[in-house]
Design an enzyme around this catalytic site. Sequence first.
Site, short mmCIF file in Angstrom:
data_model
loop_
_atom_site.label_atom_id
_atom_site.label_comp_id
_atom_site.label_asym_id
_atom_site.label_seq_id
_atom_site.Cartn_x
_atom_site.Cartn_y
_atom_site.Cartn_z
N GLN A 1 -7.59 -1.96 13.47
CA GLN A 1 -7.91 -3.19 14.53
C GLN A 1 -7.51 -4.54 13.86
O GLN A 1 -7.95 -5.44 14.26
CB GLN A 1 -9.33 -3.41 14.72
N THR A 2 -6.24 -4.32 12.94
CA THR A 2 -5.67 -5.51 12.24
C THR A 2 -4.13 -5.43 12.25
O THR A 2 -3.90 -4.27 12.13
CB THR A 2 -6.42 -5.87 11.01
N TYR B 1 -13.90 -8.36 11.79
CA TYR B 1 -14.47 -6.96 11.98
C TYR B 1 -15.19 -6.51 10.75
O TYR B 1 -14.92 -5.53 10.11
CB TYR B 1 -13.56 -6.04 12.63
N CYS C 1 13.50 12.90 23.09
CA CYS C 1 12.22 12.37 23.88
C CYS C 1 12.15 12.86 25.35
O CYS C 1 13.00 12.48 26.06
CB CYS C 1 12.28 10.84 23.79
N TYR D 1 -10.48 9.24 11.95
CA TYR D 1 -8.99 8.72 11.97
C TYR D 1 -8.67 8.70 10.30
O TYR D 1 -7.81 9.03 9.91
CB TYR D 1 -8.67 7.68 12.54
N GLU E 1 -6.13 1.74 4.81
CA GLU E 1 -6.24 2.23 6.11
C GLU E 1 -7.37 1.83 6.87
O GLU E 1 -7.39 1.52 8.12
CB GLU E 1 -6.26 3.80 6.08
N ASP F 1 -3.32 7.55 15.17
CA ASP F 1 -3.96 5.89 15.43
C ASP F 1 -3.24 5.67 16.76
O ASP F 1 -2.48 6.67 17.45
CB ASP F 1 -3.39 4.78 14.53
N CYS G 1 8.66 1.82 19.95
CA CYS G 1 7.85 2.50 20.99
C CYS G 1 6.43 1.83 21.42
O CYS G 1 5.57 2.44 21.19
CB CYS G 1 7.90 4.02 20.62
N LEU H 1 -9.91 -11.13 7.67
CA LEU H 1 -9.58 -9.70 8.09
C LEU H 1 -10.28 -9.35 9.48
O LEU H 1 -9.94 -8.61 10.09
CB LEU H 1 -9.84 -8.68 7.06
N GLU I 1 3.93 8.20 8.77
CA GLU I 1 4.19 6.64 8.52
C GLU I 1 5.35 6.19 9.27
O GLU I 1 5.37 5.14 9.87
CB GLU I 1 4.22 6.42 7.05
N TRP J 1 0.74 -1.27 0.13
CA TRP J 1 -0.04 0.00 0.14
C TRP J 1 0.70 1.25 -0.07
O TRP J 1 0.22 2.40 -0.18
CB TRP J 1 -0.97 -0.01 1.04
#
Length: 337
Positions: A35-36, A75, A202, A113, A30, A131, A186, A73, A176, A17
Amino acid sequence: MFSKLLKWSQKFQDLPWRNKRTLYSTLVSEIMLQQTTVGTVLNHYEKFLKEYPTIFDLAQASEEQLTISWKGLGYYRRARNLKKACEHIVNDYKGDIPLHYETLISIPGIGPYTASALIAIGGNKPAIAVDANLERVLSRLFTIDEFKGPKLQKKIQENDKILKLAKKLGARDFNEALMDLGRNICQARKASCEICPLRSGCMAYEEKAVLHYPRIKEVKKESFELELARFIVKKKDSLLVYQKKKGQWLEGQWEVPTFILRSEDKKLIQYPILKYKINKKESQIIKTGITKYKIINYLLELDYSDFKKLNVEGDYKFRPIKPESNLASNISKFLKK
């Protein structure tokens, strides 16, 4: 510092993508990635786009066809939201995805989002697609002292310093790279600060309080035991089923006739209550779970004539069970012996 981040992020650019990017493919990826895991999406993304190469193809697909294509996938509501968005964009914008935030969030199936991601990642225009990864990374980087959730996301999106960075570095690369950082270094429960390209700037690292951010409200988890009767009623190569309605679990999917035998949650209205007793000892038992419910499913095979004697209401119909059908995949777990 951020030049190090962008250089480090290059190793993650070989994603389908990101290699062949259009606004439509960004919309698809997106919504898939919500959730995946990336690994799961990698197994489906290219095949899905071959089946629906344009926004017009997806808008014209039947819901059942799309559900079959989405298998694996999870949901499934996301697939329906994707179709709604594509239909609306085709009908109202001639298939051209707008890049204005207020316009995007007015489109059914597109939330805050996804709108921000289309602008920042698809259009490479200044925006922050917050996100879970960006929420975590940026709250640590700038020690934004707010509980995880909408208030923190709003603070991030309205932070002038962050917006200036997105504009200076390029919104697409900036968003990204931060997603890559949150996914690989992180992380929520473990931060590998010793190899982080943003360590020198940081603020949470300087405070030795990285895992303190973002703040998380402790929520007392409650669970309910639920016992369901599921009736397997066959007729040759067909099975008696009904389609889940809007607002019900697994909306749009097909399910065998299902009734509540016992529920600790007295407010549960997902299924009707069965007024008859069943012989649990003669039932096949399968344990499952969904949201906060621990479910014991009692499966009983009945003749259609016996099922009618239960005198239960419902839009039940016999549907053929074919190996390639969505129906077969959804009820296969109830046919195990």
